[in-house]
Structure formats: C-alpha cells, structure tokens
Write a protein that holds these residues in place. Structure first.
Motif, PDB file in Angstrom:
ATOM      1  N   GLN A  53      44.561  44.999  41.362  1.00 24.31           N
ATOM      2  CA  GLN A  53      43.409  45.622  42.023  1.00 24.31           C
ATOM      3  C   GLN A  53      43.011  46.913  41.309  1.00 24.31           C
ATOM      4  O   GLN A  53      43.733  47.382  40.436  1.00 24.31           O
ATOM      5  CB  GLN A  53      43.735  45.896  43.492  1.00 24.31           C
ATOM      6  CG  GLN A  53      44.247  44.680  44.241  1.00 24.31           C
ATOM      7  CD  GLN A  53      43.267  43.509  44.203  1.00 24.31           C
ATOM      8  OE1 GLN A  53      42.055  43.691  44.213  1.00 24.31           O
ATOM      9  NE2 GLN A  53      43.799  42.296  44.150  1.00 24.31           N
ATOM     10  N   THR A  54      41.861  47.470  41.689  1.00 22.85           N
ATOM     11  CA  THR A  54      41.378  48.675  41.014  1.00 22.85           C
ATOM     12  C   THR A  54      40.846  49.703  42.007  1.00 22.85           C
ATOM     13  O   THR A  54      40.408  49.357  43.103  1.00 22.85           O
ATOM     14  CB  THR A  54      40.210  48.333  40.046  1.00 22.85           C
ATOM     15  OG1 THR A  54      39.210  47.614  40.770  1.00 22.85           O
ATOM     16  CG2 THR A  54      40.675  47.498  38.868  1.00 22.85           C
ATOM     17  N   SER A  56      37.735  52.042  42.451  1.00 24.84           N
ATOM     18  CA  SER A  56      36.386  51.922  41.904  1.00 24.84           C
ATOM     19  C   SER A  56      36.004  53.138  41.057  1.00 24.84           C
ATOM     20  O   SER A  56      36.509  54.239  41.264  1.00 24.84           O
ATOM     21  CB  SER A  56      35.363  51.766  43.031  1.00 24.84           C
ATOM     22  OG  SER A  56      35.745  50.771  43.939  1.00 24.84           O
ATOM     23  N   GLU A  78      35.857  50.200  56.717  1.00 24.68           N
ATOM     24  CA  GLU A  78      35.921  49.850  55.291  1.00 24.68           C
ATOM     25  C   GLU A  78      36.801  48.617  55.117  1.00 24.68           C
ATOM     26  O   GLU A  78      37.886  48.555  55.685  1.00 24.68           O
ATOM     27  CB  GLU A  78      36.531  50.998  54.469  1.00 24.68           C
ATOM     28  CG  GLU A  78      36.606  50.642  52.978  1.00 24.68           C
ATOM     29  CD  GLU A  78      37.514  51.548  52.130  1.00 24.68           C
ATOM     30  OE1 GLU A  78      37.309  51.614  50.913  1.00 24.68           O
ATOM     31  OE2 GLU A  78      38.434  52.169  52.694  1.00 24.68           O
ATOM     32  N   TYR A  85      41.176  55.981  48.198  1.00 17.55           N
ATOM     33  CA  TYR A  85      40.255  57.027  47.734  1.00 17.55           C
ATOM     34  C   TYR A  85      38.895  56.983  48.441  1.00 17.55           C
ATOM     35  O   TYR A  85      38.412  57.994  48.965  1.00 17.55           O
ATOM     36  CB  TYR A  85      40.078  56.927  46.209  1.00 17.55           C
ATOM     37  CG  TYR A  85      39.068  57.908  45.665  1.00 17.55           C
ATOM     38  CD1 TYR A  85      39.354  59.268  45.626  1.00 17.55           C
ATOM     39  CD2 TYR A  85      37.831  57.477  45.209  1.00 17.55           C
ATOM     40  CE1 TYR A  85      38.423  60.175  45.146  1.00 17.55           C
ATOM     41  CE2 TYR A  85      36.894  58.379  44.722  1.00 17.55           C
ATOM     42  CZ  TYR A  85      37.196  59.720  44.693  1.00 17.55           C
ATOM     43  OH  TYR A  85      36.268  60.608  44.221  1.00 17.55           O
ATOM     44  N   ILE A 100      40.801  48.392  56.188  1.00 15.08           N
ATOM     45  CA  ILE A 100      41.685  47.223  56.192  1.00 15.08           C
ATOM     46  C   ILE A 100      41.980  46.792  54.747  1.00 15.08           C
ATOM     47  O   ILE A 100      41.065  46.700  53.930  1.00 15.08           O
ATOM     48  CB  ILE A 100      41.044  46.035  56.943  1.00 15.08           C
ATOM     49  CG1 ILE A 100      40.560  46.473  58.335  1.00 15.08           C
ATOM     50  CG2 ILE A 100      42.039  44.875  57.061  1.00 15.08           C
ATOM     51  CD1 ILE A 100      39.839  45.381  59.134  1.00 15.08           C
ATOM     52  N   GLU A 101      43.262  46.526  54.476  1.00 17.63           N
ATOM     53  CA  GLU A 101      43.693  46.080  53.143  1.00 17.63           C
ATOM     54  C   GLU A 101      44.574  44.850  53.310  1.00 17.63           C
ATOM     55  O   GLU A 101      45.467  44.834  54.138  1.00 17.63           O
ATOM     56  CB  GLU A 101      44.464  47.215  52.458  1.00 17.63           C
ATOM     57  CG  GLU A 101      45.170  46.840  51.174  1.00 17.63           C
ATOM     58  CD  GLU A 101      44.234  46.248  50.125  1.00 17.63           C
ATOM     59  OE1 GLU A 101      43.205  46.858  49.800  1.00 17.63           O
ATOM     60  OE2 GLU A 101      44.545  45.127  49.647  1.00 17.63           O
ATOM     61  N   GLY A 127      45.685  43.406  56.695  1.00 18.58           N
ATOM     62  CA  GLY A 127      45.214  42.123  57.220  1.00 18.58           C
ATOM     63  C   GLY A 127      43.982  41.646  56.483  1.00 18.58           C
ATOM     64  O   GLY A 127      43.590  42.224  55.461  1.00 18.58           O
ATOM     65  N   PRO A 199      37.414  40.371  43.797  1.00 25.49           N
ATOM     66  CA  PRO A 199      36.922  39.524  44.888  1.00 25.49           C
ATOM     67  C   PRO A 199      37.477  39.867  46.271  1.00 25.49           C
ATOM     68  O   PRO A 199      38.629  40.272  46.407  1.00 25.49           O
ATOM     69  CB  PRO A 199      37.355  38.111  44.484  1.00 25.49           C
ATOM     70  CG  PRO A 199      38.443  38.285  43.501  1.00 25.49           C
ATOM     71  CD  PRO A 199      38.240  39.614  42.834  1.00 25.49           C
ATOM     72  N   ILE A 201      38.924  38.389  49.332  1.00 28.30           N
ATOM     73  CA  ILE A 201      39.614  37.122  49.564  1.00 28.30           C
ATOM     74  C   ILE A 201      39.991  37.012  51.032  1.00 28.30           C
ATOM     75  O   ILE A 201      40.668  37.897  51.568  1.00 28.30           O
ATOM     76  CB  ILE A 201      40.877  37.040  48.675  1.00 28.30           C
ATOM     77  CG1 ILE A 201      40.439  37.017  47.207  1.00 28.30           C
ATOM     78  CG2 ILE A 201      41.703  35.803  49.007  1.00 28.30           C
ATOM     79  CD1 ILE A 201      41.555  37.178  46.223  1.00 28.30           C
TER      80      ILE A 201
HETATM   81  N1  SAH Z   1      38.164  51.106  48.058  1.00 35.89           N
HETATM   82  C1  SAH Z   1      39.269  51.028  47.115  1.00 35.89           C
HETATM   83  C2  SAH Z   1      39.034  50.049  45.984  1.00 35.89           C
HETATM   84  C3  SAH Z   1      39.155  48.690  46.472  1.00 35.89           C
HETATM   85  S1  SAH Z   1      39.494  47.393  45.332  1.00 35.89           S
HETATM   86  C4  SAH Z   1      39.635  52.374  46.561  1.00 35.89           C
HETATM   87  O1  SAH Z   1      38.960  53.359  46.849  1.00 35.89           O
HETATM   88  O2  SAH Z   1      40.649  52.458  45.852  1.00 35.89           O
HETATM   89  C5  SAH Z   1      39.285  46.103  46.524  1.00 35.89           C
HETATM   90  C6  SAH Z   1      40.426  45.966  47.489  1.00 35.89           C
HETATM   91  O3  SAH Z   1      40.062  44.978  48.447  1.00 35.89           O
HETATM   92  C7  SAH Z   1      41.725  45.473  46.866  1.00 35.89           C
HETATM   93  O4  SAH Z   1      42.758  46.368  47.147  1.00 35.89           O
HETATM   94  C8  SAH Z   1      41.955  44.123  47.530  1.00 35.89           C
HETATM   95  O5  SAH Z   1      43.321  43.835  47.759  1.00 35.89           O
HETATM   96  C9  SAH Z   1      41.223  44.300  48.834  1.00 35.89           C
HETATM   97  N2  SAH Z   1      40.813  43.076  49.532  1.00 35.89           N
HETATM   98  C10 SAH Z   1      40.346  41.914  49.012  1.00 35.89           C
HETATM   99  N3  SAH Z   1      40.067  41.030  49.985  1.00 35.89           N
HETATM  100  C11 SAH Z   1      40.339  41.660  51.171  1.00 35.89           C
HETATM  101  C12 SAH Z   1      40.270  41.269  52.536  1.00 35.89           C
HETATM  102  N4  SAH Z   1      39.843  40.066  52.931  1.00 35.89           N
HETATM  103  N5  SAH Z   1      40.643  42.178  53.480  1.00 35.89           N
HETATM  104  C13 SAH Z   1      41.091  43.404  53.133  1.00 35.89           C
HETATM  105  N6  SAH Z   1      41.200  43.819  51.844  1.00 35.89           N
HETATM  106  C14 SAH Z   1      40.826  42.955  50.877  1.00 35.89           C
END
Ligand code: SAH
Length: 209
Positions: A53-54, A56, A78, A85, A100-101, A127, A199, A201
């Motif tokens: 993951q990244t 942004s 979010e 961040y 949510i992550e 979740g 993506p 997911i």
């Molecule tokens: N906002 C973050 C960057 C997010 S990268 C920051 O400031 O660092 C996108 C993130 O979405 C990844 O960590 C990925 O694991 C998560 N993600 C992907 N599908 C998701 C889902 N269905 N529910 C929650 N998180 C999800």
C-alpha cells in the motif's frame, strides 16, 4: 520541509483553501512513513507504507481535502486509513473522523501514530470500508482513498443530506477524482484530477487478486 512542500507543490497547482494549506503545514508527514523513508516524506510523490500500500502524494491529499469543503463542524468517514496521514489532515479540519482500513497491520500502526500525536477526534476501525460504518451514520463527508469502480451503495446510504463524497473512480489502474454532492435537487457530480490509487478491495469494490 513542510513550508517548502506547500509553497512548491500545493500553491502553484491551485490549492487555495487556507485551512487546508495550514493543516498540511502542521501535520508531520515524516512520522507517517517508516524511519528509513523519512527523508523522502516531503517529496512530490506517493510512498510505500508496507503491505503493498502507499501513502498518497501530498498534492492528492490536498486536492481531495479541499474538495470536501470542510468548515470544522463535519463528521467525516474515510475509507482506506493506510498510514493515517490523510485522517490526521482531516482531523485538523473537521469535528470528527471515522476511518476504516482492511489491513490489520496498517490499522494498528495508524492507531498508534494517531495516539502518539494526540489526535483525539479520530477513530480507526479494521474491516471492509465498502460497507461503511452504519452505527455512526450519517456522515457529512465521505472520502475514499482507494480506487473504486463506483461509489459503494452502502456509503451513498450513509451520506447525509447536503453531504459530499470524494473518490477516485475508474479502472483498476487509472482513475479520475469524482466529487459528488447530495442536494435538494438531486445529486451533482463533477470530475476533477486524473489519478492513480491502489484498489479498493471489498464487497462493493474490486475482488481480491
Ligand atoms: N489515506 C491513506 C492512503 C491510503 S492507500 C494515507 O493517508 O496513508 C489505500 C488504503 O486503502 C490501503 O491501506 C488499503 O489497504 C486500503 N483499503 C483498500 N480496500 C479497502 C476497504 N475495502 N476497506 C478499507 N480499507 C481498504
């Protein structure tokens, strides 16, 4: 470094909202990446945060935040906490942030960071964010920080009247920022900057793999 980031990456590309610029000058982005990468934290790019993951690019965080039109009273959802961040930037500008992550290790690291930085108006949950956070709905603003084929239905249901959603929609490898606003007259949609996100997911996102 943050002053420099704002004056070279955000202002020249049209970020105007003073509160957004001030928040991006305040939040210590270098504490949201691994120590080994701290010297690149203010670069004009996304950076890896583990688990594929990244975090942004600063400009993308600024654009999405500006599109949310935050005044300080909003309850924000979010999807995609990642490093935490973006959640910290939102916490500076809104009343409450729910994020949510889906990857447990990232959710835990984000909780720890946000706690160490004393962000008390952010709650992190692990979740599938495409299902939203029904117990806390409705939300005044929803931001999805992962690429989605469309806005997940449960999230539309959890958006308040006059609410705004910002999300990168499109294909799996390239998208465009969509800003959707619920109004009395129906739903308004505007397309903004082209972008590339990892993506989304989940049940209402892309399938894994
Ligand atoms: N906002 C973050 C960057 C997010 S990268 C920051 O400031 O660092 C996108 C993130 O979405 C990844 O960590 C990925 O694991 C998560 N993600 C992907 N599908 C998701 C889902 N269905 N529910 C929650 N998180 C999800």
């Amino acid at each position: 470094m943050r002053e420099w980031m704002v004056s070279t990456q955000l202002v020249p590309r049209g970020i105007r909202d003073k509160r957004v610029l001030a928040a991006m000058k305040r939040v210590p982005r270098h504490l949201f990446v691994d120590h080994s990468m701290a010297n690149r934290a203010y670069d004009d790019s996304a950076l890896p945060i583990g688990e594929g993951q990244t975090i942004s690019q600063p400009y993308m965080v600024a654009v999405m935040t500006e599109l949310l039109e935050l005044t300080g009273n909003e309850k924000v959802l979010e999807i995609g906490t990642g490093s935490g961040y973006q959640a910290a930037v939102l916490a500076e500008l809104a009343k409450e942030v729910f994020t949510i992550e889906r990857v447990a290790a990232l959710a835990e690291a984000a909780i720890q960071r946000l706690r160490e930085l004393f962000y008390q108006n952010v709650q992190v949950r692990m979740g599938d964010g495409t299902l939203g956070w029904p117990e806390e709905a409705p939300f005044d603003r929803i931001i999805i920080t992962a690429a989605s084929p469309k806005i997940p239905d449960p999230l539309m249901d959890q958006l308040s009247n006059a609410g705004i959603v910002v999300v990168p929609v499109g294909g799996r490898y390239s998208q465009q920022l969509l800003k959707l606003k619920k109004t009395d007259k129906g739903v308004q949609e505007e397309y903004h900057t082209p972008c590339v996100f990892v993506p989304l997911i989940g049940e209402y996102g892309w399938k894994e793999g």
